[in-house]
Design a protein around this motif. Structure first.
Motif, PDB file in Angstrom:
ATOM      1  N   LEU A   1       0.788  -1.512   0.093  1.00  0.00           N
ATOM      2  CA  LEU A   1       0.145  -0.158   0.170  1.00  0.00           C
ATOM      3  C   LEU A   1       0.615   0.854   0.024  1.00  0.00           C
ATOM      4  CD1 LEU A   1      -2.765  -0.787   2.154  1.00  0.00           C
ATOM      5  CD2 LEU A   1      -2.775  -0.907   0.221  1.00  0.00           C
ATOM      6  N   LEU A   2       0.761   2.212  -0.801  1.00  0.00           N
ATOM      7  CA  LEU A   2       1.523   3.441  -1.234  1.00  0.00           C
ATOM      8  C   LEU A   2       0.688   4.675  -0.158  1.00  0.00           C
ATOM      9  CD1 LEU A   2       2.305   3.172  -4.701  1.00  0.00           C
ATOM     10  CD2 LEU A   2       4.210   2.883  -3.324  1.00  0.00           C
ATOM     11  N   GLY A   3      -0.799   4.237  -0.671  1.00  0.00           N
ATOM     12  CA  GLY A   3      -1.390   5.497   0.755  1.00  0.00           C
ATOM     13  C   GLY A   3      -2.800   5.493  -0.036  1.00  0.00           C
ATOM     14  N   LEU A   4      -3.590   6.814   0.128  1.00  0.00           N
ATOM     15  CA  LEU A   4      -5.529   7.084  -0.297  1.00  0.00           C
ATOM     16  C   LEU A   4      -5.470   8.020  -1.579  1.00  0.00           C
ATOM     17  CD1 LEU A   4      -7.146   7.414   3.852  1.00  0.00           C
ATOM     18  CD2 LEU A   4      -5.964   4.970   2.440  1.00  0.00           C
TER      19      LEU A   4
ATOM     20  N   SER B   1      -3.006  10.333  -3.836  1.00  0.00           N
ATOM     21  CA  SER B   1      -3.409  10.457  -4.795  1.00  0.00           C
ATOM     22  C   SER B   1      -4.513  11.147  -4.729  1.00  0.00           C
ATOM     23  CB  SER B   1      -3.495   9.241  -5.635  1.00  0.00           C
ATOM     24  OG  SER B   1      -3.472   9.660  -6.697  1.00  0.00           O
ATOM     25  N   MET B   2      -4.027  12.750  -5.201  1.00  0.00           N
ATOM     26  CA  MET B   2      -5.470  14.200  -4.945  1.00  0.00           C
ATOM     27  C   MET B   2      -5.045  14.449  -6.332  1.00  0.00           C
ATOM     28  SD  MET B   2      -5.812  14.906  -1.132  1.00  0.00           S
ATOM     29  CE  MET B   2      -4.330  15.965  -0.316  1.00  0.00           C
TER      30      MET B   2
ATOM     31  N   ILE C   1      -2.403  19.931  -3.472  1.00  0.00           N
ATOM     32  CA  ILE C   1      -0.518  19.564  -3.429  1.00  0.00           C
ATOM     33  C   ILE C   1      -0.613  20.570  -2.025  1.00  0.00           C
ATOM     34  CG2 ILE C   1       1.758  20.578  -3.884  1.00  0.00           C
ATOM     35  CD1 ILE C   1       0.632  20.178  -6.654  1.00  0.00           C
ATOM     36  N   MET C   2      -1.170  21.906  -2.102  1.00  0.00           N
ATOM     37  CA  MET C   2      -1.049  22.986  -0.626  1.00  0.00           C
ATOM     38  C   MET C   2      -1.534  21.913   0.989  1.00  0.00           C
ATOM     39  SD  MET C   2      -1.503  26.661  -1.552  1.00  0.00           S
ATOM     40  CE  MET C   2      -2.666  26.495  -2.625  1.00  0.00           C
ATOM     41  N   LEU C   3      -2.599  20.962   0.264  1.00  0.00           N
ATOM     42  CA  LEU C   3      -3.214  20.215   1.365  1.00  0.00           C
ATOM     43  C   LEU C   3      -1.973  18.736   1.040  1.00  0.00           C
ATOM     44  CD1 LEU C   3      -6.773  21.110   0.978  1.00  0.00           C
ATOM     45  CD2 LEU C   3      -4.948  20.942   3.158  1.00  0.00           C
ATOM     46  N   GLY C   4      -0.751  18.219   0.868  1.00  0.00           N
ATOM     47  CA  GLY C   4       0.033  17.085   0.932  1.00  0.00           C
ATOM     48  C   GLY C   4      -0.692  15.927  -0.273  1.00  0.00           C
ATOM     49  N   ALA C   5      -1.082  16.392  -1.359  1.00  0.00           N
ATOM     50  CA  ALA C   5      -0.929  15.970  -2.165  1.00  0.00           C
ATOM     51  C   ALA C   5       0.989  14.846  -3.123  1.00  0.00           C
ATOM     52  CB  ALA C   5      -1.501  15.990  -3.779  1.00  0.00           C
TER      53      ALA C   5
END
Length: 224
Positions: free
Chosen positions: A162-165, A195-196, A206-210
């Motif tokens: 698993l990489l992430g959400l 991934s968002m 990106i500013m929220l962590g993508a």
């Protein structure tokens, strides 16, 4: 360099500048963000200029479409990474494992079982994102928020890396709260990647962590 390649390089450079500006607000740089060029419904004539301009990570929504166009491109350009960013049917799990380097749409136990079986048979572990139905939209795929911890645990038990959400927030509303919620869920589960973000909201993401953004029209133009 052809005119198409020059234009693709300009679009790519402009996008990377925007990515870098957004990333710097989180003390990162563009190098920390994986740009996935979503090439669904685009043929080799549209993809090749981006490859020639230096793009090496591409995303497809459907297994069959990817099978039709990517093997030849990957043979010609050996360093292409291919991500499945669309919904995956369980009966296509083996094909997806064979073709893709990353799967972004693991969203239910039946698909987890099919992917684990396919990975075991192929002796290949394909990194995955758990797709979360972050807006609780009936028409969209994705695991329900409340069911996500159990699916994460099951994937770990099945030795699926698993990489992430991953999420696709509701259209035509402010995406930031949904991105922030996905980031919170990932932190709680010890998952580092998100991934968002797509063409219309990748800077917010990106500013929220993508860590991975899935961009189509900003690179390829609007689809018919």
């Amino acid at each position: 360099m052809t005119t198409d390649t020059i234009e693709a390089a300009e679009r790519l450079a402009t996008l990377r500048e925007s990515i870098d500006r957004a990333a710097r607000l989180t003390d990162r740089t563009a190098d920390a963000i994986t740009l996935i060029a979503v090439s669904k419904m685009h043929g080799a004539d549209a993809i090749l200029p981006l490859i020639d301009a230096g793009q090496r990570v591409f995303g497809e929504n459907r297994v069959q479409e990817a099978q039709d166009k990517w093997p030849a491109l990957q043979e010609a350009y050996g360093d292409i990474a291919l991500h499945l960013v669309g919904q995956l049917q369980s009966n296509k799990a083996a094909d997806a494992v064979a073709l893709f380097d990353v799967i972004h749409s693991l969203d239910r136990p039946s698909l987890l079982t099919a992917l684990a079986k396919a990975m075991d048979a192929a002796d290949k572990r394909v990194p995955c994102y758990i797709q979360v139905n972050i807006g609780a939209e009936a028409q969209k795929g994705g695991c329900a928020i409340a069911d996500t911890p159990a699916l994460i645990a099951a994937a770990r038990d099945a030795d699926i890396p698993l990489l992430g959400l991953m999420c696709v927030p509701p259209a035509d509303v402010e995406a930031a709260p949904y991105f922030a919620l996905l980031a919170k869920m990932a932190r709680e589960e010890g998952l580092e990647q998100l991934s968002m973000g797509m063409s219309g909201d990748y800077e917010t993401a990106i500013m929220l962590g993508a860590t991975d953004i899935r961009v189509g029209s900003a690179l390829f133009g609007a689809r018919d």
